[in-house]
Design a protein around this motif. Structure first.
Motif, PDB file in Angstrom:
ATOM      1  N   ARG A  20       0.864  -1.184   0.000  1.00 30.73           N
ATOM      2  CA  ARG A  20       0.000   0.000   0.000  1.00 30.73           C
ATOM      3  C   ARG A  20       0.900   1.234   0.000  1.00 30.73           C
ATOM      4  O   ARG A  20       1.917   1.256   0.677  1.00 30.73           O
ATOM      5  N   ARG A  21       0.517   2.253  -0.777  1.00 30.62           N
ATOM      6  CA  ARG A  21       1.271   3.507  -0.835  1.00 30.62           C
ATOM      7  C   ARG A  21       0.322   4.670  -0.566  1.00 30.62           C
ATOM      8  O   ARG A  21      -0.723   4.776  -1.202  1.00 30.62           O
ATOM      9  N   PHE A  31      -5.805   8.855  -0.343  1.00 28.55           N
ATOM     10  CA  PHE A  31      -5.699   7.912  -1.452  1.00 28.55           C
ATOM     11  C   PHE A  31      -4.632   6.891  -1.104  1.00 28.55           C
ATOM     12  O   PHE A  31      -3.525   7.250  -0.709  1.00 28.55           O
ATOM     13  N   GLU A  32      -4.958   5.612  -1.268  1.00 23.94           N
ATOM     14  CA  GLU A  32      -3.976   4.543  -1.080  1.00 23.94           C
ATOM     15  C   GLU A  32      -3.945   3.674  -2.333  1.00 23.94           C
ATOM     16  O   GLU A  32      -4.926   3.004  -2.658  1.00 23.94           O
ATOM     17  N   TRP A  33      -2.816   3.712  -3.043  1.00 22.79           N
ATOM     18  CA  TRP A  33      -2.564   2.834  -4.189  1.00 22.79           C
ATOM     19  C   TRP A  33      -2.123   1.506  -3.609  1.00 22.79           C
ATOM     20  O   TRP A  33      -1.419   1.455  -2.603  1.00 22.79           O
ATOM     21  N   GLU A  50     -15.742   6.252   4.910  1.00 23.63           N
ATOM     22  CA  GLU A  50     -16.356   5.815   3.663  1.00 23.63           C
ATOM     23  C   GLU A  50     -15.215   5.484   2.719  1.00 23.63           C
ATOM     24  O   GLU A  50     -14.116   6.038   2.840  1.00 23.63           O
ATOM     25  N   GLN A  51     -15.432   4.559   1.792  1.00 24.26           N
ATOM     26  CA  GLN A  51     -14.354   4.103   0.918  1.00 24.26           C
ATOM     27  C   GLN A  51     -14.869   3.909  -0.500  1.00 24.26           C
ATOM     28  O   GLN A  51     -15.968   3.406  -0.701  1.00 24.26           O
ATOM     29  N   VAL A  52     -14.051   4.319  -1.452  1.00 29.34           N
ATOM     30  CA  VAL A  52     -14.264   3.949  -2.845  1.00 29.34           C
ATOM     31  C   VAL A  52     -13.068   3.100  -3.240  1.00 29.34           C
ATOM     32  O   VAL A  52     -11.929   3.499  -3.029  1.00 29.34           O
ATOM     33  N   CYS A  53     -13.344   1.911  -3.777  1.00 22.64           N
ATOM     34  CA  CYS A  53     -12.291   1.015  -4.254  1.00 22.64           C
ATOM     35  C   CYS A  53     -12.371   0.992  -5.777  1.00 22.64           C
ATOM     36  O   CYS A  53     -13.420   0.681  -6.346  1.00 22.64           O
ATOM     37  N   LEU A  54     -11.268   1.341  -6.420  1.00 14.80           N
ATOM     38  CA  LEU A  54     -11.179   1.384  -7.876  1.00 14.80           C
ATOM     39  C   LEU A  54     -10.175   0.336  -8.319  1.00 14.80           C
ATOM     40  O   LEU A  54      -9.038   0.318  -7.842  1.00 14.80           O
ATOM     41  N   MET A  95      -1.316 -10.302 -10.654  1.00 10.19           N
ATOM     42  CA  MET A  95      -1.305  -9.229  -9.668  1.00 10.19           C
ATOM     43  C   MET A  95      -2.451  -8.268  -9.963  1.00 10.19           C
ATOM     44  O   MET A  95      -2.726  -7.950 -11.118  1.00 10.19           O
ATOM     45  N   ALA A  96      -3.123  -7.816  -8.927  1.00 11.96           N
ATOM     46  CA  ALA A  96      -4.150  -6.785  -9.062  1.00 11.96           C
ATOM     47  C   ALA A  96      -3.586  -5.468  -8.535  1.00 11.96           C
ATOM     48  O   ALA A  96      -2.782  -5.453  -7.600  1.00 11.96           O
ATOM     49  N   VAL A  97      -4.015  -4.383  -9.137  1.00 11.62           N
ATOM     50  CA  VAL A  97      -3.624  -3.044  -8.701  1.00 11.62           C
ATOM     51  C   VAL A  97      -4.900  -2.252  -8.498  1.00 11.62           C
ATOM     52  O   VAL A  97      -5.817  -2.305  -9.329  1.00 11.62           O
ATOM     53  N   GLY A  98      -4.975  -1.530  -7.393  1.00 11.76           N
ATOM     54  CA  GLY A  98      -6.167  -0.758  -7.108  1.00 11.76           C
ATOM     55  C   GLY A  98      -5.843   0.562  -6.449  1.00 11.76           C
ATOM     56  O   GLY A  98      -4.687   0.848  -6.111  1.00 11.76           O
TER      57      GLY A  98
END
Length: 116
Positions: A20-21, A31-33, A50-54, A95-98
């Motif tokens: 996590r970055r 924002f956490e990449w 609250e969270q938005v996951c992209l 690998m997934a990136v979000g």
């Protein structure tokens, strides 16, 4: 203006391969990449934010406490209400990136100070 270069961002690795970055943000939002290896799931958890996951790359499946699940593919997003119990799993082959957006903003203390 506060600029955070990706390579210079504060990082945290809760589990091997789950990086996590912390990107630019504030007390109001953060924002956490993240990267998540195939088969990895976060533990079921909730938080005041609250969270938005992209989903930026790969496939991420969000699991709810009630047993429902939804799979996000590239550029899909989901809104998670505050205190909604959930887990995020990479159900894809690679690998997934979000990108997670939290309001109000939070730090990595959520994971490092967490009681199991």
């Amino acid at each position: 203006m506060d600029v955070v270069k990706h390579d210079d961002a504060e990082t945290y690795e809760p589990d091997e391969g789950w990086e996590r970055r912390a990107l630019a943000g504030s007390d109001q939002f953060s924002f956490e990449w993240f990267t998540k290896p195939s088969g990895h799931s976060s533990p079921m958890h909730d938080h005041e934010n609250e969270q938005v996951c992209l989903c930026l790359e790969g496939e991420l499946t969000l699991h709810s406490e009630d047993g429902t699940s939804v799979t996000l593919e590239q550029y899909d997003s989901a809104f998670i209400e505050s205190w909604e119990t959930h887990a995020v799993e990479n159900t894809g082959d690679g690998m997934a990136v979000g990108l997670d957006v939290f309001a109000p903003g939070r730090s990595f203390d959520f994971w490092t100070d967490r009681e199991e």
